[in-house]
Design a protein around this motif. Structure first.
Motif, mmCIF file in Angstrom:
data_model
loop_
_atom_site.group_PDB
_atom_site.id
_atom_site.type_symbol
_atom_site.label_atom_id
_atom_site.label_comp_id
_atom_site.label_asym_id
_atom_site.label_seq_id
_atom_site.Cartn_x
_atom_site.Cartn_y
_atom_site.Cartn_z
ATOM 1 N N SER A 81 17.363 64.806 93.505
ATOM 2 C CA SER A 81 17.943 65.738 94.473
ATOM 3 C C SER A 81 17.995 65.074 95.844
ATOM 4 N N VAL A 82 18.929 65.505 96.672
ATOM 5 C CA VAL A 82 19.111 64.890 97.982
ATOM 6 C C VAL A 82 17.832 64.968 98.809
ATOM 7 N N GLY A 83 17.193 66.125 98.806
ATOM 8 C CA GLY A 83 15.981 66.291 99.596
ATOM 9 C C GLY A 83 14.880 65.330 99.188
ATOM 10 N N PHE A 84 14.679 65.185 97.875
ATOM 11 C CA PHE A 84 13.654 64.265 97.395
ATOM 12 C C PHE A 84 14.013 62.821 97.739
ATOM 13 N N LEU A 85 15.282 62.455 97.575
ATOM 14 C CA LEU A 85 15.716 61.097 97.876
ATOM 15 C C LEU A 85 15.516 60.760 99.352
ATOM 16 N N MET A 86 15.796 61.721 100.238
ATOM 17 C CA MET A 86 15.584 61.481 101.660
ATOM 18 C C MET A 86 14.103 61.257 101.963
ATOM 19 N N THR A 87 13.248 62.051 101.340
ATOM 20 C CA THR A 87 11.816 61.921 101.574
ATOM 21 C C THR A 87 11.280 60.630 100.973
ATOM 22 N N PHE A 88 11.785 60.266 99.810
ATOM 23 C CA PHE A 88 11.396 59.016 99.148
ATOM 24 C C PHE A 88 11.750 57.828 100.046
ATOM 25 N N MET A 89 12.975 57.836 100.587
ATOM 26 C CA MET A 89 13.391 56.750 101.475
ATOM 27 C C MET A 89 12.512 56.704 102.724
ATOM 28 N N TYR A 90 12.194 57.863 103.270
ATOM 29 C CA TYR A 90 11.316 57.903 104.443
ATOM 30 C C TYR A 90 9.969 57.251 104.129
#
Length: 254
Positions: free
Chosen positions: A126-135
């Motif tokens: 999911s977009v939200g998880f991917l953003m947090t993973f990248m962070y």
């Protein structure tokens, strides 16, 4: 482009999108949002994203957490209308929990980062998880674990880059989107930034439409113009953008 010096600013953007695109019932889920937006308004990628950041900040100051949550629910969790889908698998594979979900899980397994299923209800792609993973990956790189540079590169190039334009377009065009139209504008500018950072091209659209333009420029000229905009923004960010770790502690995957 000094990639190492840009990492704190990149983490700030990924942290922003994590806060705005992760479903979280905690009251403090938006803690630090105003400070993040204020920093980015002063150090925008371009003029359009600056105006969009100002709109998000004004919306948040006026309506607070409740207003953001209500619009988020209308866009992504509306039980009676169309919703914007958020997973890479839906956009790339046509089904939930498809190949892209497995790809993200494989990347996750190569790191010490783990998904907290209590906090993160949505799939790994999911977009939200991917953003947090990248962070989280960028934070590890900043702390000296540079081996994670390969993981972040592959995660962006092989997963995020493949579908994110369709997601952003849907987010902007949905009737339920008000302030999230501004989020889409900022997100679009940042994705262009990341493509230059990783030296990857925008994928061809799945359904190509012919759009007439008043100005016709070559791909090389378009790239040159974008690089000039990004260079100016990067210089501004490097001079005055300070990342505060506590802004994002509440969004940790663990």
């Amino acid at each position: 482009m000094n990639k190492r010096e840009l990492n704190p600013a990149r983490a700030l953007y990924y942290g922003l999108f994590s806060k705005l695109l992760v479903f979280d019932e905690k009251e403090d889920s938006y803690e630090g949002l105003e400070e993040i937006l204020t920093i980015l308004v002063d150090n925008p990628i371009d003029n359009n994203s600056q105006e969009a950041l100002k709109e998000i900040l004004a919306f948040y100051k006026t309506g607070g957490t409740k207003a953001l949550q209500q619009e988020y629910d209308a866009i992504f969790h509306n039980p009676v209308g169309d919703v914007v889908r958020t997973t890479a698998s839906i956009y790339c594979d046509g089904v939930e929990s498809g190949k892209k979900t497995l790809e993200v899980r494989n990347f996750l397994a190569k790191t010490k980062i783990r998904r907290n299923e209590t906090t993160f209800k949505e799939p790994e792609d999911s977009v939200g998880f991917l953003m947090t993973f990248m962070y989280e990956l960028i934070e590890l790189i900043i702390m000296g674990e540079e081996s994670y540079g390969t993981v972040q590169h592959c995660l962006f190039v092989e997963v995020i880059n493949e579908f994110i334009d369709e997601f952003i377009e849907n987010l902007y065009e949905t009737e339920s989107s008000n302030v999230y139209k501004s989020v889409a504008v900022v997100f679009n500018a940042f994705v262009d930034f990341e493509r230059l950072y990783f030296d990857v091209k925008k994928p061809l659209p799945r359904v190509k439409e012919i759009v007439e333009s008043c100005e016709s420029i070559s791909d090389e000229e378009a790239t040159r113009r974008m690089e000039n905009r990004i260079k100016k923004s990067a210089e501004s960010l490097q001079k005055s953008c300070a990342l505060e770790d506590e802004y994002f502690e509440k969004n940790s995957l663990e």
